[in-house]
Enzyme design. Structure first.
Site, PDB file in Angstrom:
ATOM      1  N   LYS A   1      15.780  22.080 -11.258  1.00 30.66           N
ATOM      2  CA  LYS A   1      15.152  20.790 -11.550  1.00 30.66           C
ATOM      3  C   LYS A   1      16.061  19.773 -12.229  1.00 30.66           C
ATOM      4  O   LYS A   1      16.865  20.117 -13.088  1.00 30.66           O
ATOM      5  CB  LYS A   1      13.907  20.986 -12.450  1.00 30.66           C
TER       6      LYS A   1
ATOM      7  N   GLU B   1       9.661   8.493 -16.874  1.00 30.29           N
ATOM      8  CA  GLU B   1       8.282   8.958 -17.076  1.00 30.29           C
ATOM      9  C   GLU B   1       7.799   8.617 -18.480  1.00 30.29           C
ATOM     10  O   GLU B   1       6.646   8.215 -18.691  1.00 30.29           O
ATOM     11  CB  GLU B   1       8.202  10.466 -16.855  1.00 30.29           C
TER      12      GLU B   1
ATOM     13  N   SER C   1      14.616  21.678 -16.385  1.00 31.36           N
ATOM     14  CA  SER C   1      13.389  22.434 -16.643  1.00 31.36           C
ATOM     15  C   SER C   1      13.753  23.716 -17.376  1.00 31.36           C
ATOM     16  O   SER C   1      14.819  24.295 -17.137  1.00 31.36           O
ATOM     17  CB  SER C   1      12.715  22.764 -15.315  1.00 31.36           C
TER      18      SER C   1
ATOM     19  N   HIS D   1       0.832  -1.219   0.000  1.00 34.98           N
ATOM     20  CA  HIS D   1       0.000   0.000   0.000  1.00 34.98           C
ATOM     21  C   HIS D   1       0.860   1.260   0.000  1.00 34.98           C
ATOM     22  O   HIS D   1       0.431   2.309   0.467  1.00 34.98           O
ATOM     23  CB  HIS D   1      -0.953   0.050   1.201  1.00 34.98           C
TER      24      HIS D   1
END
Ligand code: ARG
Length: 454
Positions: free
Chosen positions: A282, A289, A276, A155
């Site tokens: 970043k 992804e 970024s 979980h």
């Protein structure tokens, strides 16, 4: 000029030609088409269906066409519709009437099916190699991280301590099942449709067994109508791709989480990260992804082909031309994803200390503390209750179980002794697992040995 123009009294419009054509994408199968045609020509010659000297000229010219295609010297046309008729058109332009004999005892319906199968055999083998490299990378990392302790989750809540090796070996199992699945799928790809004609077979004395042998197929499809209409093997193939992408996606999701400041378990190498355009600080795990995102498009490929085939009457229907883009896309996407994924995990930096310190908090030794009391003769359910109360007490005090004093332990049960501290230390919790296939250091070592002996 259309190879099938005979029956028509007027030409199709250019918009219809454009809409009907598949050459834009099926040119990917130029090599397979030529390989299939060469085998077919040989068979025609061997069976005396066309003269051997014609066969020789056809084969020689097809070889030249192959070279010319690879040298970028052949221009495919929309007018010739697909790769099959484009190559036949070029052949006929080069050797005239002899070229026109090639399509004897063959239909594009069995031709396209054999081309796709040959193409997918090649792709399956490339995927198999990529999966083998991925498995090797996982085994290597697992070997290096047998002593890297981390939280195991259920979980997404800290559950029990495990080693990173154990976690990696879970993925090893998933990807080795994928490899098996492709190998199994290959047994159904590896059947020859060529020689079925349009749907009913042909009137010539063909030799399909010879074709199978020439083209390296394990067997001959026993029913021509099924052979030209079947795309099950392609659906299965995309399904194998989709499941593998799903596994990659699960792993990527974890790597993305682990790269966050909140986890800080790993850091991707700069070479596999992006920045970024606005936020100078970043460093994003874009590769992971993208793989996660691309799993969606491969599922789309699977749904496309399933839906294309749904409700199709026998035998061939033009709908089936729509099979190619999903097949190509699933294979290309999977190959690219496995490749970059393997490089990415081999170069990532693992922050062992962060993993281990995360494993120290979250009461992950609570089950082991309960097992300690079980060993002292208390029934497990009661132990569960006692340790539950201890956890609540510790949460309120903001301490770990092992930070309690002996007096505190005794206030919950007089069965606690000094050895509790040793028993619930993280490494002891891992060490103590006895079941086959567990996270214990010994079991992980065994799992690695089993992998290596395969
Ligand atoms: N380009 C077609 C396809 O990919 C080849 C088969 C065409 N057959 C036909 N009868 N129109 O499916």
């Amino acid at each position: 000029m259309k190879l099938w123009k005979g029956r028509f009294s007027k030409a199709s419009t250019s918009s219809a030609d454009e809409f009907n054509a598949s050459i834009q994408f099926d040119q990917k199968m130029y090599k397979e088409d030529i390989t299939g045609s060469i085998a077919h020509a040989k068979m025609l010659g061997k069976q005396g269906i066309i003269p051997q000297e014609d066969v020789d000229l056809i084969i020689k010219t097809l070889g030249e066409i192959l070279e010319d295609i690879e040298a970028g010297k052949v221009e495919f046309t929309i007018e010739a519709e697909d790769i099959h008729m484009n190559i036949e058109t070029v052949l006929t332009q080069r050797i005239g009437d002899v070229g026109k004999k090639l399509h004897t005892a063959r239909s594009r319906n069995d031709q396209v099916n054999v081309d796709i199968r040959l193409y997918m055999k090649k792709e399956t083998s490339a995927i198999d190699t990529l999966l083998a490299e991925l498995l090797e990378a996982l085994a290597k990392l697992a070997k290096e991280h047998q002593d890297t302790v981390m939280p195991g989750y259920t979980h997404l809540q800290r559950a029990q301590p495990v080693t990173l090796a154990y976690h990696l070996l879970a993925y090893y199992q998933m990807f080795s099942r994928d490899k098996e699945r492709f190998a199994d799928c290959l047994t159904r790809i590896d059947r020859l449709p060529l020689g079925s004609g349009a749907l009913a077979g042909t009137t010539y004395n063909t030799d399909r067994d010879f074709l199978a042998e020439e083209l390296g197929f394990a067997s001959v499809l026993p029913n021509g109508m099924d052979a030209v209409a079947d795309r099950d093997f392609a659906i299965e193939f995309i399904n194998c791709c989709a499941i593998t992408m799903m596994h990659l996606s699960r792993f990527c999701e974890e790597l993305i989480n682990w790269s966050s400041v909140e986890f800080s378990f790993i850091e991707m190498d700069d070479a596999y990260s992006t920045g970024s355009s606005i936020m100078p600080q970043k460093k994003n795990p874009d590769m992971a992804e993208l793989i996660r995102g691309k799993s969606g498009r491969v599922y789309g490929d699977l749904m496309s082909l399933l839906t294309i085939c749904k409700g199709l009457p026998l035998a061939y229907n033009k709908d089936l031309q729509e099979d190619k883009e999903p097949i190509f896309d699933a294979a290309d996407t999977l190959k690219a994803s496995i490749g970059i994924f393997t490089e990415m995990i081999l170069t990532m930096h693992v922050r062992k200390e962060k993993m281990e310190s995360a494993a120290k908090y979250g009461y992950m030794n609570a089950t082991d503390a309960a097992d300690y009391l079980v060993a002292k003769g208390i029934p497990f359910r009661d132990c569960h209750e006692i340790i539950g109360k201890i956890v609540l007490h510790c949460i309120n005090k903001g301490i770990a179980i092992e930070e309690m004093t002996m007096d505190e332990f005794k206030s919950f049960s007089d069965k606690f002794d000094e050895d509790i501290y040793e028993k619930i230390a993280i490494r002891s919790c891992i060490e103590a697992k006895k079941s086959k296939g567990s996270t214990s250091f010994e079991s992980v070592k065994q799992q690695l040995a089993d992998i290596e002996s395969k």
